[in-house]
Design a protein around this motif. Sequence first.
Motif, mmCIF file in Angstrom:
data_model
loop_
_atom_site.group_PDB
_atom_site.id
_atom_site.type_symbol
_atom_site.label_atom_id
_atom_site.label_comp_id
_atom_site.label_asym_id
_atom_site.label_seq_id
_atom_site.Cartn_x
_atom_site.Cartn_y
_atom_site.Cartn_z
ATOM 1 N N ASN A 104 0.806 -1.215 0.000
ATOM 2 C CA ASN A 104 0.000 0.000 0.000
ATOM 3 C C ASN A 104 0.843 1.271 0.000
ATOM 4 O O ASN A 104 0.321 2.367 0.128
ATOM 5 C CB ASN A 104 -0.938 0.008 1.211
ATOM 6 N N ARG A 105 2.154 1.096 -0.084
ATOM 7 C CA ARG A 105 3.085 2.228 -0.077
ATOM 8 C C ARG A 105 2.883 3.104 1.159
ATOM 9 O O ARG A 105 2.892 4.327 1.085
ATOM 10 C CB ARG A 105 2.952 3.047 -1.357
ATOM 11 N N LEU A 106 2.671 2.458 2.278
ATOM 12 C CA LEU A 106 2.518 3.156 3.552
ATOM 13 C C LEU A 106 3.701 2.828 4.446
ATOM 14 O O LEU A 106 4.290 1.755 4.342
ATOM 15 C CB LEU A 106 1.231 2.721 4.262
ATOM 16 N N THR A 107 4.006 3.736 5.334
ATOM 17 C CA THR A 107 5.078 3.508 6.293
ATOM 18 C C THR A 107 4.469 3.064 7.613
ATOM 19 O O THR A 107 3.599 3.753 8.156
ATOM 20 C CB THR A 107 5.886 4.812 6.515
ATOM 21 N N VAL A 121 -9.401 -9.130 3.791
ATOM 22 C CA VAL A 121 -8.832 -10.211 2.986
ATOM 23 C C VAL A 121 -7.488 -9.787 2.395
ATOM 24 O O VAL A 121 -6.500 -10.510 2.511
ATOM 25 C CB VAL A 121 -9.825 -10.679 1.902
ATOM 26 N N ASN A 122 -7.423 -8.603 1.777
ATOM 27 C CA ASN A 122 -6.167 -8.183 1.160
ATOM 28 C C ASN A 122 -5.082 -7.908 2.193
ATOM 29 O O ASN A 122 -3.954 -8.388 2.050
ATOM 30 C CB ASN A 122 -6.380 -6.955 0.275
ATOM 31 N N TRP A 123 -5.397 -7.111 3.216
ATOM 32 C CA TRP A 123 -4.374 -6.786 4.214
ATOM 33 C C TRP A 123 -3.870 -8.039 4.922
ATOM 34 O O TRP A 123 -2.680 -8.177 5.180
ATOM 35 C CB TRP A 123 -4.917 -5.805 5.248
ATOM 36 N N SER A 124 -4.770 -8.957 5.247
ATOM 37 C CA SER A 124 -4.337 -10.165 5.966
ATOM 38 C C SER A 124 -3.392 -11.009 5.126
ATOM 39 O O SER A 124 -2.622 -11.789 5.662
ATOM 40 C CB SER A 124 -5.555 -10.990 6.396
ATOM 41 N N ARG A 125 -3.449 -10.844 3.826
ATOM 42 C CA ARG A 125 -2.583 -11.600 2.916
ATOM 43 C C ARG A 125 -1.406 -10.773 2.414
ATOM 44 O O ARG A 125 -0.704 -11.192 1.498
ATOM 45 C CB ARG A 125 -3.407 -12.115 1.745
ATOM 46 N N GLY A 126 -1.224 -9.580 3.002
ATOM 47 C CA GLY A 126 -0.098 -8.735 2.614
ATOM 48 C C GLY A 126 -0.261 -8.086 1.258
ATOM 49 O O GLY A 126 0.723 -7.709 0.624
ATOM 50 N N LYS A 127 -1.503 -7.949 0.789
ATOM 51 C CA LYS A 127 -1.758 -7.351 -0.514
ATOM 52 C C LYS A 127 -2.278 -5.930 -0.366
ATOM 53 O O LYS A 127 -2.707 -5.511 0.708
ATOM 54 C CB LYS A 127 -2.782 -8.193 -1.280
ATOM 55 N N SER A 128 -2.300 -5.214 -1.468
ATOM 56 C CA SER A 128 -2.775 -3.841 -1.491
ATOM 57 C C SER A 128 -4.290 -3.778 -1.299
ATOM 58 O O SER A 128 -5.026 -4.659 -1.727
ATOM 59 C CB SER A 128 -2.403 -3.195 -2.827
ATOM 60 N N SER A 129 -4.736 -2.722 -0.625
ATOM 61 C CA SER A 129 -6.156 -2.472 -0.415
ATOM 62 C C SER A 129 -6.392 -0.979 -0.522
ATOM 63 O O SER A 129 -5.578 -0.184 -0.066
ATOM 64 C CB SER A 129 -6.574 -2.968 0.974
ATOM 65 N N ALA A 130 -7.516 -0.595 -1.105
ATOM 66 C CA ALA A 130 -7.844 0.833 -1.201
ATOM 67 C C ALA A 130 -8.203 1.394 0.169
ATOM 68 O O ALA A 130 -8.209 2.591 0.376
ATOM 69 C CB ALA A 130 -9.003 1.032 -2.168
ATOM 70 N N HIS A 131 -8.512 0.529 1.109
ATOM 71 C CA HIS A 131 -8.901 0.950 2.460
ATOM 72 C C HIS A 131 -7.639 1.148 3.286
ATOM 73 O O HIS A 131 -6.967 0.210 3.664
ATOM 74 C CB HIS A 131 -9.781 -0.131 3.094
ATOM 75 N N ARG A 132 -7.310 2.399 3.591
ATOM 76 C CA ARG A 132 -6.084 2.688 4.334
ATOM 77 C C ARG A 132 -6.363 3.105 5.766
ATOM 78 O O ARG A 132 -5.488 3.080 6.600
ATOM 79 C CB ARG A 132 -5.282 3.756 3.616
ATOM 80 N N GLY A 133 -7.590 3.530 6.044
ATOM 81 C CA GLY A 133 -7.933 3.901 7.414
ATOM 82 C C GLY A 133 -7.795 2.708 8.335
ATOM 83 O O GLY A 133 -8.065 1.574 7.937
#
Length: 174
Positions: A67-70, A111-123
């Motif tokens: 997600n290109r987040l720090t 689903v995406n975050w738990s699998r280490g994938k990108s998600s549009a939901h950043r909050g």
Amino acid sequence: MGDWIKKVEFEKISPDFPCDFEGFLPIRALVESKCAEIPEKRGVYLILSPDTRMPGFNADNPGFAANRLTPRDVATLRGQWNDDTAVVYIGKAGAKDKNATLRSRLRPYFVNWSRGKSSAHRGGCDIWQIDTPGELLVAWRITEDEDPRACEGLLIKKFKREHEGKRPFANHQG
């Protein structure tokens, strides 16, 4: 609007004291079912810790790179934690001009975050730095004719009033 919000007791909210919320399902179960239990309606949701004690934190999650987040440092995460409530995050799905539903908002997030994938939901991404995010519970409330964005704002405002100006752990700003 939001008469039900006045009745929400953040220190008591749980499956035994739902405060007009439903669900209270662990993220790991929602990931397994691809969020089939979550309604396709607009609403607000809470992410809750099954325990109010400070959890362990990890320094990273693969989803941050995707997600290109720090990620935040562990000391910052510890400073954000609220020991006197199980509420970790307050979120919304949909708005007057948006068609998002609770399921369409939460499925890619979990689903995406738990699998280490990108998600549009950043909050609320700080939940992925908790050592056991799959154990966190998700509760939701369909808002029917109410604007979910306004309900979320009122819930956060109420939370801050009751917690000396602090926001829920993963509702940081900036």
